[in-house]
Design an enzyme around this catalytic site. Structure first.
Site, PDB file in Angstrom:
ATOM      1  N   ASN A 180      -7.732  -2.456  14.191  1.00  0.00           N
ATOM      2  CA  ASN A 180      -9.122  -2.770  13.805  1.00  0.00           C
ATOM      3  C   ASN A 180      -9.201  -3.971  12.859  1.00  0.00           C
ATOM      4  O   ASN A 180     -10.231  -4.217  12.249  1.00  0.00           O
ATOM      5  CB  ASN A 180      -9.794  -1.541  13.174  1.00  0.00           C
ATOM      6  CG  ASN A 180      -9.105  -1.095  11.885  1.00  0.00           C
ATOM      7  OD1 ASN A 180      -8.162  -1.725  11.436  1.00  0.00           O
ATOM      8  ND2 ASN A 180      -9.583  -0.016  11.296  1.00  0.00           N
ATOM      9  N   GLU A 203      -9.643  -1.669   5.109  1.00  0.00           N
ATOM     10  CA  GLU A 203     -10.303  -1.351   6.370  1.00  0.00           C
ATOM     11  C   GLU A 203     -11.511  -2.269   6.577  1.00  0.00           C
ATOM     12  O   GLU A 203     -11.966  -2.931   5.634  1.00  0.00           O
ATOM     13  CB  GLU A 203     -10.757   0.110   6.337  1.00  0.00           C
ATOM     14  CG  GLU A 203      -9.607   1.119   6.259  1.00  0.00           C
ATOM     15  CD  GLU A 203      -8.920   1.364   7.602  1.00  0.00           C
ATOM     16  OE1 GLU A 203      -8.888   0.452   8.452  1.00  0.00           O
ATOM     17  OE2 GLU A 203      -8.408   2.479   7.800  1.00  0.00           O
ATOM     18  N   HIS A 253      -7.378  -4.415  10.092  1.00  0.00           N
ATOM     19  CA  HIS A 253      -7.102  -4.182   8.671  1.00  0.00           C
ATOM     20  C   HIS A 253      -5.803  -4.849   8.237  1.00  0.00           C
ATOM     21  O   HIS A 253      -4.884  -5.027   9.030  1.00  0.00           O
ATOM     22  CB  HIS A 253      -7.155  -2.692   8.305  1.00  0.00           C
ATOM     23  CG  HIS A 253      -5.993  -1.849   8.719  1.00  0.00           C
ATOM     24  ND1 HIS A 253      -6.126  -0.710   9.483  1.00  0.00           N
ATOM     25  CD2 HIS A 253      -4.670  -1.929   8.443  1.00  0.00           C
ATOM     26  CE1 HIS A 253      -4.942  -0.141   9.656  1.00  0.00           C
ATOM     27  NE2 HIS A 253      -4.041  -0.876   9.040  1.00  0.00           N
ATOM     28  N   ASP A 269       0.821  -1.213   0.000  1.00  0.00           N
ATOM     29  CA  ASP A 269       0.000   0.000   0.000  1.00  0.00           C
ATOM     30  C   ASP A 269       0.853   1.261   0.000  1.00  0.00           C
ATOM     31  O   ASP A 269       2.073   1.208   0.161  1.00  0.00           O
ATOM     32  CB  ASP A 269      -0.959  -0.011   1.209  1.00  0.00           C
ATOM     33  CG  ASP A 269      -0.274  -0.364   2.525  1.00  0.00           C
ATOM     34  OD1 ASP A 269       0.968  -0.378   2.567  1.00  0.00           O
ATOM     35  OD2 ASP A 269      -0.980  -0.619   3.509  1.00  0.00           O
TER      36      ASP A 269
HETATM   37  C1  GLP Z   1      -0.595   0.649   8.465  1.00  0.00           C
HETATM   38  C2  GLP Z   1      -0.259  -0.167   7.218  1.00  0.00           C
HETATM   39  C3  GLP Z   1      -0.435  -1.639   7.462  1.00  0.00           C
HETATM   40  C4  GLP Z   1       0.240  -2.039   8.754  1.00  0.00           C
HETATM   41  C5  GLP Z   1      -0.398  -1.315   9.904  1.00  0.00           C
HETATM   42  C6  GLP Z   1       0.166  -1.714  11.241  1.00  0.00           C
HETATM   43  O1  GLP Z   1      -1.931   0.949   8.564  1.00  0.00           O
HETATM   44  N1  GLP Z   1      -1.041   0.198   6.099  1.00  0.00           N
HETATM   45  O2  GLP Z   1       0.085  -2.356   6.357  1.00  0.00           O
HETATM   46  O3  GLP Z   1       0.146  -3.405   8.924  1.00  0.00           O
HETATM   47  O4  GLP Z   1      -0.182   0.058   9.688  1.00  0.00           O
HETATM   48  O5  GLP Z   1       1.299  -0.955  11.540  1.00  0.00           O
HETATM   49  P1  GLP Z   1       2.295  -1.296  12.700  1.00  0.00           P
HETATM   50  O6  GLP Z   1       3.069  -2.475  12.251  1.00  0.00           O
HETATM   51  O7  GLP Z   1       3.156  -0.063  12.816  1.00  0.00           O
HETATM   52  O8  GLP Z   1       1.494  -1.543  13.916  1.00  0.00           O
END
Ligand code: GLP
Length: 240
Positions: free
Chosen positions: A135, A142, A137, A67
């Site tokens: 949440n 989402e 995702h 993404d």
């Molecule tokens: C963002 C990214 C996700 C990632 C998530 C969790 O929203 N788009 O791909 O998995 O954050 O991030 P973290 O690993 O910093 O908790």
């Protein structure tokens, strides 16, 4: 679903690194689906170390990222392109033409989504690395994203904007939109490696592993993936 529970973040990173390192040794021209966020940072450090020791090479590998925020150029310090370059690509021998990240600054975002989707039809990840949002995702899919979805533009939920604001100076600077690989494309990866650590992820992990398979928790679809590895620390596994 195979679940490996590690003592802490460092052990989670080590266990994940072993999986990617053995994949690259077995198949140097692997397609690696990559993720951003704090969860894979330790893993990326270990991959750089393994590369520097001569254990692995990325010279034949291809990467596809999950993404990217809309509106941020790759030179922007909060873009996912910048993250990938500073935390992995600039330190290993990956060829620039083999790196693929959705372009969040494209003028025609729907054309960019279509072209990324076409690329994913050609480059199916051997391993798709995932973090998870609090949440549930995955990528930026989402809650209530279609399980049949391909690469698309998303409006981020307030909870995700809030979670991700920790990396920005101010919450007003967090982009409200992103381009994300769709759930159908994530599911078409040959294998999945999901990392999660910390108590903030415990509820999402519970729903992912034991909850109903429902679009209200995007990661719950992973229960249907034939080769899905969850590598999570004790805190994230606390509710299982
Ligand atoms: C963002 C990214 C996700 C990632 C998530 C969790 O929203 N788009 O791909 O998995 O954050 O991030 P973290 O690993 O910093 O908790």
């Amino acid at each position: 679903m195979k679940i490996t529970v590690t003592k802490d973040y460092d052990d989670m990173s080590k266990a994940a690194a072993e999986i990617i390192i053995s994949q690259l040794k077995k198949k140097p021209d692997s397609v690696l689906g990559l993720a951003t966020g704090t969860s894979p940072l330790g893993l990326y450090k270990l991959l750089i170390e393994a590369y520097k020791k001569g254990e692995i090479s990325f010279a034949q590998a291809q990467t596809v990222n999950l993404d990217e925020y809309v509106g941020l150029k790759p030179s922007h310090s909060q873009s996912y392109a910048y993250f990938m370059h500073t935390n992995l690509f600039d330190h290993v021998d990956i060829l620039p033409q083999n790196v693929h990240i959705p372009q969040g600054f494209a003028e025609n975002l729907s054309a960019e989504c279509a072209s990324y989707s076409k690329l994913l039809g050609r480059l199916k990840p051997d391993i798709q690395l995932l973090g998870i949002g609090s949440n549930g995702h995955i990528g930026f899919n989402e809650p209530n994203s279609a399980f049949s979805g391909t690469t698309h533009l998303v409006n981020l939920t307030e909870s995700t904007v809030k979670d991700n604001s920790r990396l920005f100076d101010d919450i007003s600077q967090v982009p409200r939109q992103a381009i994300t690989m769709g759930i159908a494309e994530i599911m078409s990866a040959k294998s999945i490696l999901l990392l999660a650590n910390g108590t903030k992820k415990a509820q999402a992990i519970l729903k992912t592993v034991k909850g109903e398979i429902s679009e209200s928790c995007p990661a719950s679809i992973l229960q249907r993936h034939p080769n899905c590895n969850l590598v999570i620390d004790e805190a994230a596994a606390a509710l299982l």
